[in-house]
Design an enzyme around this catalytic site. Structure first.
Site, PDB file in Angstrom:
ATOM      1  CD  GLU A  86      -2.872   1.018   2.438  1.00 31.78           C
ATOM      2  OE1 GLU A  86      -3.622   1.976   2.622  1.00 31.78           O
ATOM      3  OE2 GLU A  86      -2.789   0.050   3.214  1.00 31.78           O
ATOM      4  CG  ASP A  87       1.805   2.892   3.394  1.00 32.03           C
ATOM      5  OD1 ASP A  87       0.727   3.151   2.831  1.00 32.03           O
ATOM      6  OD2 ASP A  87       1.935   2.805   4.625  1.00 32.03           O
TER       7      ASP A  87
END
Length: 724
Positions: A86-87
């Site tokens: 996600e990051d």
């Protein structure tokens, strides 16, 4: 702290984690966890948390929480990597290549739970829960990693903006804490609840916390005295057991004060202890020992060892009265203690031993997740799904038996209908009656622990919409709604077909005479998927059967205005020849108007109520339209000849006040084969009374017979039928 010092601190923490893991994992698996840590550290390089710490501190803390639960190495690796996709933009394929399919799937599952943005908070929670259900169905470890992630986020919520803190805390109390409880993870659940409570109500949390500390200090002597006596009694009986004090957590104290209206001192005047022993047999021996020391309170003993809770929790509970105070005691084995604290997470700790307790716990969780999947498939939208699930997340169980002696756990307040659906959806749908302890019982009555319940089914039976007012389990509620939707769909198509046939009859046409090409053109013109959808819309009152019939007769839907007079409606004679026959038992889409209360024999017409089907009115009802043009769109109806069902009618009887006259009225109704549903007497004056009477009759002739019998009573001066 300098960057170099922060890195050194981090290394020390990784070593601390490695030491913990060496207690239960071999060196090759510990090295895999370390490799995942260094990979995540590199991926998150340069990213910081809002608190100012390096971002890697978060995944490391999540992995440490899971290590305390002694979770397997793949879960710990997923915890290290859970924000990487996600990051940092690293794709799932890269994780598959580095760490294998299982770890990558876990990381992907955790990532997907928080990826999508939503229009409303309620929708966000609901959608997240739907995704969570899918993830849990694939691998229950996804939710365990997610709970550890949420726990660390709650511990470090301070630097967040006020609104975000409130939103995260509310979601934690609404969704994550109840899931932790349902999975038996008591330790995680209570900490999430306390952190959520402290974030939402900081002043209340501080006040209760101070009061608890103060009271604990002043009661130290009593607590030590009780503990000393319990230890002495166990030594006398040569029983193994360690005695722990049990702290009440802040959220629990607050909820008891708020919802059970208990005072703080009332809650805190109960002294709670837990006794951990070696075997199940020792649990029952210790129970006998403590009962010989202090008197047990009647009705407060619970055996959750013989009948575990739905989340796998096992323990003996008893409340004693001694030293002028109540003493709550829980007695369990070491394994039960581990499962009480870590729930499904304890499954991995005991996996190599193939413990019967953990395998039973795993089966319970599998059953629950399977139930969630069924509900998800039946729900129309995510908000309906979460409404069902929330009921399922707060169970206080009752334990009932099937006729063959199998135990079923149900939430407190469950009814025989909930029981029927718990056995199987088809049994719930076909349920018509029940026996409780071999006696016929009501389907709406609340079940008590220890009862034996037998469900009576009938072929072609269907769920009753009234069941939704008393069922408490999510499975029952979602199954009933699903069945009613299917029933409503079938009935709307049937009613639509009947109404369309009647309208076509007015144009001198039959449905069977129409070509498929004509039908397809009308379906396309009305922008529906198929002809059944069009019939369903007519049955629900969303489309007028007359207009659809006109389109079908015209051949070209767009050109019907040129070939037919728009204002022309088949005359009344044609309507009556095509009148729809009603029996009064058509189901969900035909109902009787409360304003005029028609019964068989009354001249009646139907009004289409958009989205709800056909409402039957008496043709003299004042609520019907008066203009000829509007009345032309009413559906003309006729009654079937063989109706045996009963209908409610209200009568107003004026009579002279005499001793026993009400009994005479009741007797007259009974002689005429009528049933009294309700009777109400109003005093008009010293000489006259007015009796309001609701009776059941099967038609107009039957009603005339009942009224004639009542009119023949000497004291009756006037009788009328009330229409509204």
């Amino acid at each position: 702290m300098s960057q170099v010092a922060a890195v050194a601190e981090q290394e020390r923490t990784v070593e601390d984690l490695t030491d913990r893991l060496s207690d239960y994992l071999d060196s090759s698996r510990i090295n895999q966890v370390r490799r995942a840590y260094y990979y995540a550290e590199q991926a998150h390089e340069g990213q910081m948390r809002r608190s100012g710490e390096r971002y890697i501190t978060h995944p490391l803390a999540v992995a440490t929480i899971l290590a305390d639960m002694r979770l397997d190495h793949q879960s710990l690796m997923a915890a290290m990597l859970h924000d990487v996709i996600e990051d940092t933009g690293i794709p799932k394929d890269a994780l598959v290549e580095q760490f294998g399919d299982s770890v990558a799937e876990l990381v992907d599952g955790v990532s997907k739970l928080t990826q999508i943005e939503f229009r409303t908070r309620a929708e966000a929670q609901a959608e997240n829960f739907q995704k969570m259900t899918l993830a849990m169905a694939r691998d229950i470890r996804v939710i365990i990693v997610k709970l550890a992630d949420r726990l660390h986020n709650m511990r470090t919520l301070g630097p967040m903006p006020y609104e975000k803190r409130q939103r995260i805390a509310t979601e934690t109390l609404d969704i994550y804490a109840p899931i932790a409880n349902r999975l038996g993870m008591h330790r995680v659940c209570t900490e999430l609840e306390d952190l959520g409570f402290a974030s939402l109500y900081p002043m209340r949390a501080r006040y209760i916390s101070k009061a608890v500390s103060k009271l604990r200090g002043s009661h130290r002597e009593i607590i030590d005295d009780i503990r000393g006596r319990l230890e002495e009694k166990l030594q006398q009986r040569d029983l193994p057991g360690r005695i722990l004090g049990r702290e009440k957590h802040l959220n629990s104290i607050y909820n008891k004060m708020k919802f059970r209206h208990k005072s703080f001192h009332e809650i805190m005047d109960v002294y709670a202890f837990r006794i951990i022993t070696d075997t199940e047999d020792d649990c029952y021996r210790i129970l006998g020992a403590v009962h010989s020391l202090y008197k047990p309170l009647p009705g407060r003993f619970k055996d959750y060892i013989a009948m575990p809770k739905a989340n796998g929790y096992q323990s003996l509970h008893t409340t004693l009265f001694g030293m002028h105070v109540n003493i709550e005691i829980q007695i369990r084995t070491e394994e039960m203690e581990q499962i009480a604290n870590d729930g499904i997470a304890a499954h991995w700790m005991y996996k190599h031993e193939q413990s019967p307790v953990t395998s039973a716990n795993q089966k319970r969780v599998d059953r629950w997740v399977q139930g969630l999947m069924e509900m998800r498939e039946r729900a129309d939208d995510s908000l309906e799904f979460i409404e069902h699930v929330k009921t399922d997340l707060f169970p206080d169980e009752v334990y009932v038996f099937t006729p063959r002696g199998k135990i079923l756990e149900l939430p407190s307040g469950a009814t025989p209908v909930d029981f029927a659906y718990a056995i199987h959806t088809d049994i719930g749908n076909a349920c018509v009656a029940c026996r409780i302890n071999r006696n016929l019982g009501s389907l709406s009555q609340t079940l008590q622990s220890g009862q034996t319940v037998e469900v009576i089914t009938a072929p072609n039976a269907r769920p009753n919409p009234a069941w939704l007012s008393f069922v408490v389990t999510a499975k029952a509620r979602s199954s009933i709604r699903h069945a009613l939707k299917a029933q409503r769909r079938t009935e709307s198509v049937e009613l639509g077909k009947t109404l369309l046939k009647k309208s076509l009859h007015g144009f001198g046409q039959k449905l069977s005479d129409l070509g498929q090409k004509q039908i397809n053109a009308v379906v396309k013109h009305n922008q529906v998927a198929n002809f059944d959808d069009l019939l369903g819309d007519i049955g629900l009152g969303n489309r007028m059967s007359y207009l659809i019939a006109r389109q079908l007769v015209a051949g070209e839907p767009g050109a019907e205005t040129s070939s037919l007079d728009v204002g022309k409606v088949p005359d009344d004679g044609e309507h009556k020849r095509g009148a729809v026959t009603i029996r009064g038992t058509e189901g969900l889409l035909v109902r009787f108007a409360s304003c005029c209360k028609p019964i068989p024999g009354d001249p009646v017409v139907g009004v289409m109520d958009s989205g709800h089907g056909l409402v039957i009115h008496s043709d003299t009802c004042p609520r019907l339209p008066e203009s000829t043009e509007d009345r032309a769109h009413l559906t003309h109806l006729k009654w079937a000849k063989d109706i045996t069902d009963e209908f409610s009618v209200e009568l107003r009887v004026e009579l002279e006040r005499q001793r026993g006259v009400i009994a005479e009225v009741a007797s007259a109704v009974a002689v005429a084969d009528g049933n009294i549903e309700r009777i109400n007497v109003e005093e008009q004056n010293a000489r006259l009374s007015v009796v309001s009477l609701v009776v059941h009759v099967n038609g107009r002739r039957h009603l005339a017979r009942v009224m004639r019998r009542i009119r023949n009573i000497r004291a009756v001066t006037h009788i009328t039928r009330i229409r509204s």
